[in-house]
Every structure is written in C-alpha cells, then in structure tokens.
Design a protein around this motif. Structure first.
Motif, PDB file in Angstrom:
ATOM      1  N   TYR A 210       3.435  -3.826   3.359  1.00 56.23           N
ATOM      2  CA  TYR A 210       4.129  -3.047   4.382  1.00 56.23           C
ATOM      3  C   TYR A 210       5.464  -3.718   4.668  1.00 56.23           C
ATOM      4  CZ  TYR A 210       5.149  -0.670   8.744  1.00 56.23           C
ATOM      5  OH  TYR A 210       5.743   0.075   9.729  1.00 56.23           O
ATOM      6  N   GLU A 211       6.545  -2.972   4.419  1.00 56.24           N
ATOM      7  CA  GLU A 211       7.874  -3.533   4.624  1.00 56.24           C
ATOM      8  C   GLU A 211       8.855  -2.414   4.937  1.00 56.24           C
ATOM      9  OE1 GLU A 211      11.085  -6.360   2.232  1.00 56.24           O
ATOM     10  OE2 GLU A 211       9.178  -5.910   1.326  1.00 56.24           O
ATOM     11  N   ASP A 212       9.711  -2.647   5.921  1.00 60.64           N
ATOM     12  CA  ASP A 212      10.758  -1.692   6.302  1.00 60.64           C
ATOM     13  C   ASP A 212      10.223  -0.285   6.560  1.00 60.64           C
ATOM     14  OD1 ASP A 212      12.671  -3.728   6.059  1.00 60.64           O
ATOM     15  OD2 ASP A 212      13.044  -3.258   3.953  1.00 60.64           O
ATOM     16  N   GLY A 213       9.056  -0.190   7.191  1.00 65.91           N
ATOM     17  CA  GLY A 213       8.498   1.108   7.567  1.00 65.91           C
ATOM     18  C   GLY A 213       7.770   1.841   6.463  1.00 65.91           C
ATOM     19  N   LEU A 214       7.620   1.206   5.287  1.00 63.37           N
ATOM     20  CA  LEU A 214       6.908   1.825   4.171  1.00 63.37           C
ATOM     21  C   LEU A 214       5.696   0.987   3.793  1.00 63.37           C
ATOM     22  CD1 LEU A 214       9.837   2.812   1.780  1.00 63.37           C
ATOM     23  CD2 LEU A 214       8.409   4.365   3.099  1.00 63.37           C
ATOM     24  N   LEU A 215       4.543   1.630   3.729  1.00 63.63           N
ATOM     25  CA  LEU A 215       3.345   0.998   3.181  1.00 63.63           C
ATOM     26  C   LEU A 215       3.307   1.392   1.711  1.00 63.63           C
ATOM     27  CD1 LEU A 215       0.627  -0.522   3.459  1.00 63.63           C
ATOM     28  CD2 LEU A 215      -0.414   1.712   3.872  1.00 63.63           C
ATOM     29  N   THR A 216       3.326   0.396   0.820  1.00 63.80           N
ATOM     30  CA  THR A 216       3.281   0.649  -0.618  1.00 63.80           C
ATOM     31  C   THR A 216       1.990   0.072  -1.171  1.00 63.80           C
ATOM     32  OG1 THR A 216       5.688   0.518  -0.761  1.00 63.80           O
ATOM     33  CG2 THR A 216       4.479   0.303  -2.825  1.00 63.80           C
ATOM     34  N   VAL A 217       1.205   0.930  -1.829  1.00 63.33           N
ATOM     35  CA  VAL A 217      -0.052   0.517  -2.442  1.00 63.33           C
ATOM     36  C   VAL A 217       0.115   0.651  -3.953  1.00 63.33           C
ATOM     37  CG1 VAL A 217      -2.538   0.882  -2.574  1.00 63.33           C
ATOM     38  CG2 VAL A 217      -1.327   1.336  -0.421  1.00 63.33           C
ATOM     39  N   ARG A 218      -0.106  -0.470  -4.666  1.00 63.73           N
ATOM     40  CA  ARG A 218      -0.041  -0.470  -6.138  1.00 63.73           C
ATOM     41  C   ARG A 218      -1.447  -0.626  -6.694  1.00 63.73           C
ATOM     42  NH1 ARG A 218       4.597  -2.791  -4.528  1.00 63.73           N
ATOM     43  NH2 ARG A 218       6.518  -2.073  -5.504  1.00 63.73           N
ATOM     44  N   LEU A 219      -1.850   0.354  -7.471  1.00 66.74           N
ATOM     45  CA  LEU A 219      -3.193   0.369  -8.041  1.00 66.74           C
ATOM     46  C   LEU A 219      -3.078   0.266  -9.558  1.00 66.74           C
ATOM     47  CD1 LEU A 219      -3.811   3.327  -5.791  1.00 66.74           C
ATOM     48  CD2 LEU A 219      -5.327   1.383  -5.658  1.00 66.74           C
ATOM     49  N   PRO A 220      -3.494  -0.873 -10.139  1.00 66.24           N
ATOM     50  CA  PRO A 220      -3.392  -1.019 -11.599  1.00 66.24           C
ATOM     51  C   PRO A 220      -4.288  -0.023 -12.318  1.00 66.24           C
ATOM     52  CG  PRO A 220      -3.847  -3.129 -10.538  1.00 66.24           C
ATOM     53  CD  PRO A 220      -4.010  -2.071  -9.493  1.00 66.24           C
TER      54      PRO A 220
ATOM     55  N   ARG B  97      -3.363  14.203  11.428  1.00 69.78           N
ATOM     56  CA  ARG B  97      -1.946  14.056  11.143  1.00 69.78           C
ATOM     57  C   ARG B  97      -1.769  13.157   9.931  1.00 69.78           C
ATOM     58  NH1 ARG B  97       0.142  12.363  17.074  1.00 69.78           N
ATOM     59  NH2 ARG B  97      -1.069  13.877  18.170  1.00 69.78           N
ATOM     60  N   SER B  98      -0.999  13.624   8.982  1.00 64.72           N
ATOM     61  CA  SER B  98      -0.705  12.827   7.799  1.00 64.72           C
ATOM     62  C   SER B  98       0.778  12.473   7.786  1.00 64.72           C
ATOM     63  CB  SER B  98      -1.036  13.600   6.527  1.00 64.72           C
ATOM     64  OG  SER B  98      -2.412  13.782   6.412  1.00 64.72           O
ATOM     65  N   PRO B  99       1.102  11.192   7.611  1.00 67.96           N
ATOM     66  CA  PRO B  99       2.506  10.807   7.509  1.00 67.96           C
ATOM     67  C   PRO B  99       3.066  11.202   6.146  1.00 67.96           C
ATOM     68  CG  PRO B  99       1.094   8.893   7.254  1.00 67.96           C
ATOM     69  CD  PRO B  99       0.199  10.051   7.575  1.00 67.96           C
ATOM     70  N   PRO B 100       4.396  11.250   5.996  1.00 66.21           N
ATOM     71  CA  PRO B 100       4.992  11.557   4.696  1.00 66.21           C
ATOM     72  C   PRO B 100       4.508  10.565   3.639  1.00 66.21           C
ATOM     73  CG  PRO B 100       6.665  11.556   6.410  1.00 66.21           C
ATOM     74  CD  PRO B 100       5.401  11.032   7.028  1.00 66.21           C
ATOM     75  N   THR B 101       4.037  11.081   2.508  1.00 66.61           N
ATOM     76  CA  THR B 101       3.418  10.253   1.478  1.00 66.61           C
ATOM     77  C   THR B 101       3.931  10.668   0.101  1.00 66.61           C
ATOM     78  OG1 THR B 101       1.420  10.054   2.823  1.00 66.61           O
ATOM     79  CG2 THR B 101       1.195   9.522   0.497  1.00 66.61           C
ATOM     80  N   ASP B 102       4.295   9.673  -0.715  1.00 69.88           N
ATOM     81  CA  ASP B 102       4.683   9.895  -2.106  1.00 69.88           C
ATOM     82  C   ASP B 102       3.675   9.207  -3.010  1.00 69.88           C
ATOM     83  OD1 ASP B 102       7.004  11.148  -1.309  1.00 69.88           O
ATOM     84  OD2 ASP B 102       8.304   9.422  -1.686  1.00 69.88           O
ATOM     85  N   MET B 103       3.433   9.798  -4.176  1.00 67.92           N
ATOM     86  CA  MET B 103       2.616   9.143  -5.193  1.00 67.92           C
ATOM     87  C   MET B 103       3.296   9.349  -6.537  1.00 67.92           C
ATOM     88  SD  MET B 103      -1.072   9.956  -6.658  1.00 67.92           S
ATOM     89  CE  MET B 103      -1.539   9.223  -8.164  1.00 67.92           C
ATOM     90  N   PHE B 104       3.408   8.253  -7.289  1.00 66.99           N
ATOM     91  CA  PHE B 104       3.963   8.340  -8.633  1.00 66.99           C
ATOM     92  C   PHE B 104       3.259   7.319  -9.504  1.00 66.99           C
ATOM     93  CE2 PHE B 104       6.601   5.423  -6.220  1.00 66.99           C
ATOM     94  CZ  PHE B 104       6.802   4.349  -7.083  1.00 66.99           C
ATOM     95  N   GLU B 105       3.532   7.371 -10.797  1.00 64.58           N
ATOM     96  CA  GLU B 105       2.919   6.396 -11.685  1.00 64.58           C
ATOM     97  C   GLU B 105       3.952   5.774 -12.600  1.00 64.58           C
ATOM     98  OE1 GLU B 105       0.476   7.883 -15.178  1.00 64.58           O
ATOM     99  OE2 GLU B 105       0.485   9.666 -13.914  1.00 64.58           O
ATOM    100  N   THR B 106       3.673   4.534 -12.964  1.00 61.61           N
ATOM    101  CA  THR B 106       4.445   3.828 -13.973  1.00 61.61           C
ATOM    102  C   THR B 106       3.507   3.633 -15.159  1.00 61.61           C
ATOM    103  OG1 THR B 106       3.793   1.613 -13.222  1.00 61.61           O
ATOM    104  CG2 THR B 106       5.712   2.625 -12.140  1.00 61.61           C
ATOM    105  N   ASP B 107       3.943   2.901 -16.155  1.00 58.60           N
ATOM    106  CA  ASP B 107       3.069   2.643 -17.299  1.00 58.60           C
ATOM    107  C   ASP B 107       1.819   1.867 -16.891  1.00 58.60           C
ATOM    108  OD1 ASP B 107       4.765   3.965 -19.002  1.00 58.60           O
ATOM    109  OD2 ASP B 107       5.761   2.140 -19.718  1.00 58.60           O
ATOM    110  N   GLU B 108       1.939   1.010 -15.877  1.00 57.28           N
ATOM    111  CA  GLU B 108       0.832   0.120 -15.505  1.00 57.28           C
ATOM    112  C   GLU B 108       0.140   0.470 -14.190  1.00 57.28           C
ATOM    113  OE1 GLU B 108       2.452  -3.799 -15.466  1.00 57.28           O
ATOM    114  OE2 GLU B 108       2.983  -3.766 -17.588  1.00 57.28           O
ATOM    115  N   TYR B 109       0.789   1.217 -13.308  1.00 54.10           N
ATOM    116  CA  TYR B 109       0.272   1.422 -11.948  1.00 54.10           C
ATOM    117  C   TYR B 109       0.339   2.885 -11.516  1.00 54.10           C
ATOM    118  CZ  TYR B 109       0.995  -3.616 -11.341  1.00 54.10           C
ATOM    119  OH  TYR B 109       0.961  -4.973 -11.478  1.00 54.10           O
ATOM    120  N   TYR B 110      -0.549   3.223 -10.565  1.00 50.90           N
ATOM    121  CA  TYR B 110      -0.350   4.363  -9.683  1.00 50.90           C
ATOM    122  C   TYR B 110       0.208   3.755  -8.406  1.00 50.90           C
ATOM    123  CZ  TYR B 110      -3.391   6.877 -12.877  1.00 50.90           C
ATOM    124  OH  TYR B 110      -3.947   7.433 -13.991  1.00 50.90           O
ATOM    125  N   VAL B 111       1.268   4.324  -7.871  1.00 48.73           N
ATOM    126  CA  VAL B 111       1.920   3.773  -6.689  1.00 48.73           C
ATOM    127  C   VAL B 111       1.941   4.846  -5.605  1.00 48.73           C
ATOM    128  CG1 VAL B 111       4.016   2.713  -5.764  1.00 48.73           C
ATOM    129  CG2 VAL B 111       3.356   2.301  -8.153  1.00 48.73           C
TER     130      VAL B 111
END
Length: 96
Positions: A81-91, A1-15
C-alpha cells in the motif's frame, strides 16, 4: 461499495490495484480462495460535527472480489500500500 479497481497481467504476475486513500496497511484484508482475490477493509472517518456542501469521498466498509484468470502461487503473493493504491502481485503458476 467497491473502490476503483484495475487488474492486468504481465508475463509473470496477475496484478490488482485498488485506489483507496487515507488507509494503513492494517486496514486491509486480502485473501485468495477458489481462483478469486478478495479485498476488504474499512476507511475510517473522524466523528466530528460538520455541515457538508458536497460529499463524494466514501468512508466505512468496502469489499471487492476479482476473479483470477488462472492459477496463482498464493505463498509468494505480495501486497503493498503506497500513495493511496493497494497493489497485489500474484505470481502465475507456470503450465506443466
């Protein structure tokens, strides 16, 4: 089972953001290996007797793997992890 997941990038990070409520920081395992981000864990359910009329919330173990589009600095990666969202920032590793 995979939970809903988003991935995007900024100039400095993959999020990467994973939506999974009802957990604590220690309930997650996060690792990067071979240009892939692995997130796993287990959302506990209280073992009580009940008669369901509708059941959509998933409990138990979950796992997701997200391919990273480029090299990252794992030592400076951060997970929050905050408000039900796990956010991983990868430089991102800048090109030479």
């Amino acid at each position: 089972r995979s939970p809903p997941t988003d991935m995007f990038e900024t100039d400095e990070y993959y999020v990467v953001r994973v939506e999974i409520a009802g957990m604590r920081d220690e309930d997650f395992e996060v690792a990067v290996e071979n240009h892939t981000l692995y997130i796993s864990g287990s959302r506990p359910d209280k073992p009580e007797r009940r008669a369901y009329h509708q059941m959509e919330i998933r409990f138990g173990k979950f796992f997701t793997a997200i391919g990273l589009p480029g090299p990252v600095n794992v030592d400076q990666a951060r997970a929050e992890y905050e408000d039900g969202l796990l956010t991983v920032r990868l430089p991102k590793v800048p090109p030479n």
